[in-house]
Scaffold this active site. Structure first.
Site, mmCIF file in Angstrom:
data_model
loop_
_atom_site.group_PDB
_atom_site.id
_atom_site.type_symbol
_atom_site.label_atom_id
_atom_site.label_comp_id
_atom_site.label_asym_id
_atom_site.label_seq_id
_atom_site.Cartn_x
_atom_site.Cartn_y
_atom_site.Cartn_z
ATOM 1 N N HIS A 186 22.869 -7.538 -1.371
ATOM 2 C CA HIS A 186 23.672 -8.628 -1.143
ATOM 3 C C HIS A 186 25.194 -8.201 -1.197
ATOM 4 C CE1 HIS A 186 24.513 -13.093 -1.570
ATOM 5 N NE2 HIS A 186 25.350 -12.564 -0.888
ATOM 6 N N HIS A 189 28.722 -8.322 1.204
ATOM 7 C CA HIS A 189 29.544 -8.361 2.430
ATOM 8 C C HIS A 189 30.567 -7.440 2.649
ATOM 9 C CE1 HIS A 189 27.969 -12.362 3.034
ATOM 10 N NE2 HIS A 189 27.661 -12.477 1.465
ATOM 11 N N HIS A 226 21.614 -16.867 3.542
ATOM 12 C CA HIS A 226 21.961 -17.332 2.158
ATOM 13 C C HIS A 226 21.497 -18.731 2.459
ATOM 14 C CE1 HIS A 226 24.917 -14.188 2.301
ATOM 15 N NE2 HIS A 226 25.641 -14.636 1.372
ATOM 16 N N GLU A 240 22.752 -21.612 -2.400
ATOM 17 C CA GLU A 240 24.191 -21.144 -3.205
ATOM 18 C C GLU A 240 24.655 -22.426 -3.774
ATOM 19 O OE1 GLU A 240 27.136 -18.988 -1.087
ATOM 20 O OE2 GLU A 240 28.025 -18.202 -2.851
ATOM 21 N N ASP A 251 27.836 -9.202 -4.045
ATOM 22 C CA ASP A 251 28.333 -10.275 -2.863
ATOM 23 C C ASP A 251 29.685 -9.553 -2.212
ATOM 24 O OD1 ASP A 251 28.053 -12.404 -1.511
ATOM 25 O OD2 ASP A 251 28.703 -13.767 -3.320
ATOM 26 N N ASP A 252 30.980 -9.960 -3.140
ATOM 27 C CA ASP A 252 32.207 -9.518 -2.633
ATOM 28 C C ASP A 252 32.973 -8.919 -3.628
ATOM 29 O OD1 ASP A 252 32.184 -11.121 0.492
ATOM 30 O OD2 ASP A 252 31.397 -12.385 -0.937
HETATM 31 N N1 HPA Z 1 28.402 -17.274 0.503
HETATM 32 C C1 HPA Z 1 28.537 -17.705 1.854
HETATM 33 N N2 HPA Z 1 29.443 -16.905 2.464
HETATM 34 C C2 HPA Z 1 29.847 -15.768 2.263
HETATM 35 C C3 HPA Z 1 29.588 -15.214 0.982
HETATM 36 C C4 HPA Z 1 28.662 -15.924 0.147
HETATM 37 O O1 HPA Z 1 28.433 -15.508 -1.009
HETATM 38 N N3 HPA Z 1 30.351 -14.072 0.762
HETATM 39 C C5 HPA Z 1 31.063 -13.806 1.955
HETATM 40 N N4 HPA Z 1 30.854 -14.923 2.755
HETATM 41 ZN ZN ZN Z 2 27.030 -13.805 0.102
#
Ligand code: HPA
Ligand code: ZN
Length: 340
Positions: free
Chosen positions: A15, A17, A195, A198, A276-277
């Protein structure tokens, strides 16, 4: 004699991006090189923007910052920098995603985006010692017709990618809006992830499984609000790619101590640890692993369980997976031996 640095836990990162891996200094430099006007005065101004209140407040920053990427080489360099850092973090296999749509919408050809990423992924094993897969993610808060058009274009152009995903603002955009997109991807033998859970309710997780027929769920932490959803995820051993630091920074959970990842593990869910990021949330997968281990006092055997889950949850071949699972076993043996 200096104490040797302990080997990081070997993991698959599932996971991640790519568009969310740009470091602030890279963003400022790339904007200057490409003549992109950013609303930030300087690096310090940009760095002051990383305090988020929810998912949308983060997406607002992310979607401005990714506009600095313009050339095939920019997309290649983004990918190279991620893999170099990921290798140091213990990542042995990465299934990275890109919001190709975000770039196409502002006039960058899909071929520039995917081509630049592929230039690096195609050599990732030789150059970084990391096997890779590519997932093209679509924005759930944009029209499904747009996603469908882009997916058709990517397939027709022969672009090489392994799966599709669904991201961006979750609440109010249920998975079922994208049924046709996922049907097309499935017909073409692509892997399916999304996703769900969340910020969105547990019912979105169920919908992603039933309607989109995803193989893996990104985040999924809100499953704990519905026992029936948990039981199903456990029974079917559906992988959940959890991102602890992301969840804290986007206020999905209050603090790391409140994070449900250990509860999820104890309930039999196939949870892995992902970043994630990374620059937006405070670190790569090694920082996420350390946060979990330190906060919950988890022992090495527990951390090895998370690592095994990551490889089991991946789209690796059986041979590749077996090779990596043996690395996790060797890591755990090494740690046990070091303790004496
Ligand atoms: N959730 C939704 N969109 C996203 C995410 C995330 O964790 N990271 C980058 N775009
Ligand atoms: Zn994500």
């Amino acid at each position: 004699m200096p104490t040797p640095t302990p080997a990081p836990l070997p993991v698959a990162e599932l996971h991640l991006h790519l568009d969310g891996t740009l470091e602030p200094d890279f963003i400022m430099e790339t904007a200057a090189r490409n003549g992109v006007d950013l609303p930030w005065n300087d690096l310090a101004d940009l760095e002051s923007r990383y305090a988020f209140t929810d998912l949308q407040s983060f997406l607002d920053l992310l979607y401005v910052n990714l506009t600095v990427l313009r050339t095939r080489e920019d997309f290649a360099e983004m990918t190279r920098r991620y893999l170099a850092r990921a290798a140091a973090a213990g990542v042995r296999h990465a299934e990275v995603s890109s919001d190709v749509q975000a770039h196409v919408r502002r006039g960058i050809p899909a071929q520039t985006v995917v081509g630049g990423i592929r230039d690096v992924l195609d050599r990732s094993e030789e150059d970084f010692g990391i096997t890779t897969r590519l997932i093209v993610s679509f924005w759930r808060d944009a029209p499904a017709e747009e996603a469908l058009g882009l997916l058709r274009e990517l397939i027709a152009s022969g672009a090489r990618f392994d799966g599709i995903g669904l991201d961006s603002a979750e609440v109010g955009y249920p998975p079922s809006l994208f049924t046709e997109v996922y049907d097309l991807a499935r017909e073409h033998g692509l892997h399916l992830v999304a996703h769900a859970g969340e910020e969105g309710p547990p019912s979105y997780i169920t919908e992603a499984l039933d309607v989109l027929r995803v193989e893996r769920v990104d985040h999924g932490i809100r499953c704990l609000e519905d026992d029936a959803v948990v039981e199903r995820l456990v029974a079917d051993q559906v992988p959940l790619t959890v991102c602890p630091l992301s969840n804290v920074r986007l206020r999905t959970v209050d603090t790391m101590a409140d994070h449900p990842i250990m509860t999820m593990l104890e309930r039999g869910l196939v949870v892995s640890i992902n970043s994630d990021d990374p620059p937006y949330f405070g670190g790569h997968v090694d920082a996420n692993v350390a946060a979990v281990q330190d906060t919950f006092g988890a022992d090495d055997a527990t951390m090895a369980r998370f690592a095994r889950h990551s490889f089991v949850s991946s789209f690796l071949t059986d041979d590749e997976r077996a090779r990596y699972l043996a690395e996790v076993d060797a890591w755990l043996e090494g740690r046990t031996a070091a303790r004496g």
